[in-house]
Design a protein around this motif. Structure first.
Motif, mmCIF file in Angstrom:
data_model
loop_
_atom_site.group_PDB
_atom_site.id
_atom_site.type_symbol
_atom_site.label_atom_id
_atom_site.label_comp_id
_atom_site.label_asym_id
_atom_site.label_seq_id
_atom_site.Cartn_x
_atom_site.Cartn_y
_atom_site.Cartn_z
ATOM 1 N N GLU A 163 -5.159 6.588 -0.558
ATOM 2 C CA GLU A 163 -6.120 5.552 -0.916
ATOM 3 C C GLU A 163 -7.494 5.834 -0.276
ATOM 4 N N GLU A 194 -7.502 11.527 -7.928
ATOM 5 C CA GLU A 194 -6.206 10.923 -7.583
ATOM 6 C C GLU A 194 -5.132 11.988 -7.391
ATOM 7 N N PHE A 209 1.986 14.934 -9.968
ATOM 8 C CA PHE A 209 2.896 15.945 -10.473
ATOM 9 C C PHE A 209 3.021 15.872 -11.988
ATOM 10 N N ALA A 210 3.235 14.648 -12.454
ATOM 11 C CA ALA A 210 3.492 14.484 -13.881
ATOM 12 C C ALA A 210 2.271 14.828 -14.721
ATOM 13 N N PHE A 211 1.128 14.304 -14.350
ATOM 14 C CA PHE A 211 -0.081 14.571 -15.135
ATOM 15 C C PHE A 211 -0.408 16.060 -15.161
ATOM 16 N N LYS A 227 0.823 -1.203 0.000
ATOM 17 C CA LYS A 227 0.000 0.000 0.000
ATOM 18 C C LYS A 227 0.862 1.261 0.000
ATOM 19 N N MET A 231 2.100 2.101 -3.298
ATOM 20 C CA MET A 231 1.031 2.687 -4.103
ATOM 21 C C MET A 231 0.873 4.175 -3.822
ATOM 22 N N LEU A 280 3.615 10.950 -7.302
ATOM 23 C CA LEU A 280 4.376 11.247 -8.516
ATOM 24 C C LEU A 280 3.446 11.416 -9.704
ATOM 25 N N THR A 281 2.427 10.572 -9.763
ATOM 26 C CA THR A 281 1.452 10.681 -10.850
ATOM 27 C C THR A 281 0.889 12.083 -10.901
ATOM 28 N N SER A 305 7.930 12.339 -14.273
ATOM 29 C CA SER A 305 7.901 13.354 -13.235
ATOM 30 C C SER A 305 9.305 13.739 -12.786
ATOM 31 N N ALA A 318 3.587 6.870 -14.735
ATOM 32 C CA ALA A 318 3.928 8.286 -14.717
ATOM 33 C C ALA A 318 5.210 8.611 -13.960
ATOM 34 N N ALA A 328 3.693 6.217 -5.370
ATOM 35 C CA ALA A 328 3.540 6.301 -6.826
ATOM 36 C C ALA A 328 2.459 7.301 -7.195
ATOM 37 N N LEU A 329 1.439 7.339 -6.381
ATOM 38 C CA LEU A 329 0.307 8.213 -6.655
ATOM 39 C C LEU A 329 0.722 9.680 -6.649
#
Lengths: 197, 433
Positions: A60, A92, A16-18, A4, A7, A13-14, B21, B17, A10-11
């Motif tokens: 989560e 998210e 920021f990138a998106f 968990k 997870m 980082l997602t 980043s 992703a 990783a979330l």
């Protein structure tokens, strides 16, 4: 448990990138998160008296709560209407943003005479999921230092069956109620309320 | 089962992703941000912009110019009128902003030279800027109601900018004999805080019900409908006998002659389109337009409000000047404190990006307006807004009103009051904390 945690990392980082590059039309995590501060306080730290703090929340759990609001699967006042304004992807991003913020437990009045009982009941029945005296939770709510009305209403909604709770939580809550009745649940609320900064 | 699916989804997006980043973070670090921003007005819009700009990029020099030492929030000032709250609880100073490294100047801005990029003040000071943010709030159209002007408003308060006039109106309500009539004359659209006059009627009725039950509130309105119409009128019916012979609140619509024509200050009489109304306490809220500096700086159009680019809030009249809050044309967002707070954050992010040579980020906006009908009956309207094709758009399916009595419980209405008070504490902490 480790799974968990990975997870959650990783979330973030997602988010920021998106927000910045992958999808131009999606607002960034901080853009989305900042728009919540009007009600939940800067960085998601509430001043009370009732609205919960969402800083430091498990990513989560945040996603679960928002999706429940969005689907009208959880009772609420305004959040059911607000949650419908965001895509799953945006939710998210917000989850990542708020999970990264430092949580400041709310300082509020409490009934000191029942805090010890609350502490004991917490250790026995709640600590397994609401860890570190309720200050931390991997996939559920932070309870320590949340506004008292919010804690009371949440318990009432669970007890009355208008809000669904996990089976293991129902077992634990029944355990507290069987041992100490409503006073036991109230002692828990007072204990969490006593955990201000 | 639902949980499992969600976790799975997170796992996939998270891994995909992660790589991109890292590159991005490195790119950000090399940027060399700098610049001077001057903010005109220290209300909700201006103060929020200043704070969020400093939070996003501390290398930007931010100056707020505001004539008043304190700011009184318009929101929750109706609770001061009912005696539910003290005026001190809606008063804020600029200590918080200074703590964020904002240069706060107490002075009155008299002009903005858009070509030379200079803001000038009554105190004779000049402030050079790279980008200017103007958040002056509203001004009143004093020429719309005969016999009502700035001076008369000292005795017959509008109390639509909270502060001394809020206190005056509260004192008048306290001094009024039981059996008196309070007349409220709301403005025509568009105006600051669309549900405000009707929450005010509710709060005053609450005070009268408990202290002067033979009295009443008479709303003399130029409009035929207003914000949260169904919720307010149902609430008035439930708590204040609306529609009955003993109503504590009555409402005269525009169609029934509610448009205010003139005021006789001496007799506290409001002359409306059809008949005149003698008041014991008279509250006239005039029609509105953008704050004065917006006109002086040439930022308004024929509507009396400021047209802006809806992604950056940069003025359509002058480049490098941004306008936010009540003064700007932000349709479909209402002129509210939450709107100004939300717009300020978008504006701050846009200005920081532009000063750093980046493009303005994709906006996301929210509005939430609470109204308190009684201390145990609160209602709200909310909306999430996105940006596309040069416009602010309501996100389909989001937002809307508190359900009516048949579709909710009084327990939930009571919670809305507590959430309204939490909203007040949190937004003011967000702006001035």
């Amino acid at each position: 448990m480790k799974y968990k945690k990975v997870m959650q990392g990783a979330l973030v980082l997602t988010g920021f990138a998106f927000g910045a590059s992958a999808l131009a039309a999606t607002p960034s995590a901080s853009m989305l998160g900042n728009s919540c501060a009007g009600c939940h306080g800067p960085n998601g730290n509430t001043q009370g008296p009732a609205t919960p703090g969402i800083a430091g929340i498990s990513a989560e759990y945040f996603v679960d709560v928002m999706l429940d609001y969005k689907a009208d699967e959880r009772p609420g006042t305004i959040m059911n209407r607000i949650a419908k304004g965001y895509s799953d992807e945006e939710i998210e991003l917000m989850a990542g943003y708020f999970s990264e913020q430092k949580y400041i437990p709310l300082t509020q009045e409490f009934d000191a005479s029942v805090v010890r009982l609350g502490d004991m009941l917490h250790d026995r029945s709640c600590e397994k999921c609401h860890e570190d005296g309720g200050k931390f939770a991997e996939d559920s709510a932070i309870l320590a230092g949340q506004p008292k009305p919010y804690l009371k209403w949440s318990l009432a909604d669970f007890r009355e069956g208008v809000r669904e709770m996990p089976k293991k939580m129902k077992r634990r809550m029944d355990e507290v109620h069987k041992a100490k009745g409503d006073d036991g649940l109230n002692a828990l609320v007072e204990y969490y309320a006593s955990q201000g900064k | 089962m639902a949980n499992f699916t969600r976790r799975d989804f997170l796992k996939v997006t998270g891994t995909a992703a992660a790589a991109s980043s890292l590159t991005l973070a490195a790119g950000r670090a090399s940027a060399a941000p700098k610049g001077k921003v001057v903010i005109v007005g220290g209300g909700i819009g201006g103060a929020t912009t200043a704070r969020y700009m400093r939070m996003a990029d501390p290398s930007i020099e931010v100056t707020v110019i505001e004539p008043n030492e304190h700011y009184h929030t318009c929101f929750m000032s109706n609770e001061v009128l009912s005696g539910e709250r003290d005026i001190g609880s809606i008063r804020f100073d600029y200590g918080g902003l200074k703590g964020h490294g904002v240069n706060v100047v107490q002075d009155y801005v008299t002009g903005i030279d858009a070509e030379k990029k200079v803001v000038k003040t009554r105190g004779g000071q000049s402030f050079q800027y790279d980008r200017c943010v103007v958040s002056p709030g509203v001004d009143f159209r004093w020429d719309t109601i005969g016999g009502y002007d700035k001076n008369v408003a000292e005795q017959i308060p509008h109390a639509w900018k909270a502060g001394p006039q809020t206190v005056t109106l509260r004192k008048q309500l306290e001094a009024m004999d039981d059996g008196g009539t309070v007349v409220i004359a709301p403005p025509p659209n568009p105006f600051r805080c669309p549900p405000g006059p009707y929450e005010r009627a509710s709060q005053i009725a609450w005070y009268l019900k408990n202290h002067k039950p033979k009295s009443k509130v008479l709303i003399v309105d130029p409009k035929d409908k207003f914000s949260k119409f169904g919720l307010f009128t149902a609430g008035w019916k439930k708590h204040y006998g609306y529609g009955s012979d003993n109503a504590l609140i009555e409402w005269v619509s525009g169609a029934d002659g509610g448009k205010a024509e003139s005021v006789d200050a001496k007799s506290k009489t409001l002359q409306a389109a059809v008949e005149s109304f003698k008041a014991d306490v008279l509250n006239v809220i005039p029609a509105q337009k953008a704050g004065k500096i917006a006109f002086d700086a040439g930022l308004t159009d024929d509507s009396g409000w400021c047209p802006v680019n809806l992604k950056t809030f940069e003025s359509k009249q002058h480049s490098n000047i941004h306008v936010i809050g009540d003064a700007a044309i932000m349709s479909p967002m209402p002129k509210s404190g939450y709107s100004a707070n939300s717009q300020a954050k978008v504006c701050a992010a846009a200005v920081v990006a532009l000063l750093n040579g980046d493009s303005a980020p994709q906006p996301s906006l929210v509005n939430t307006c609470y109204s308190i009908i009684t201390p145990e009956d609160g209602i709200s309207v909310a909306m999430v807004y996105g940006y596309a094709d040069g416009k602010i758009n309501k996100v389909a399916g989001s937002g809307g009103l508190t359900p009516g009595y048949d579709d909710t419980t009084m327990e939930m209405r009571k919670r809305e009051v507590a959430f309204a008070h939490s909203w007040f504490n949190n937004i003011t902490h967000d702006v001035f904390g």
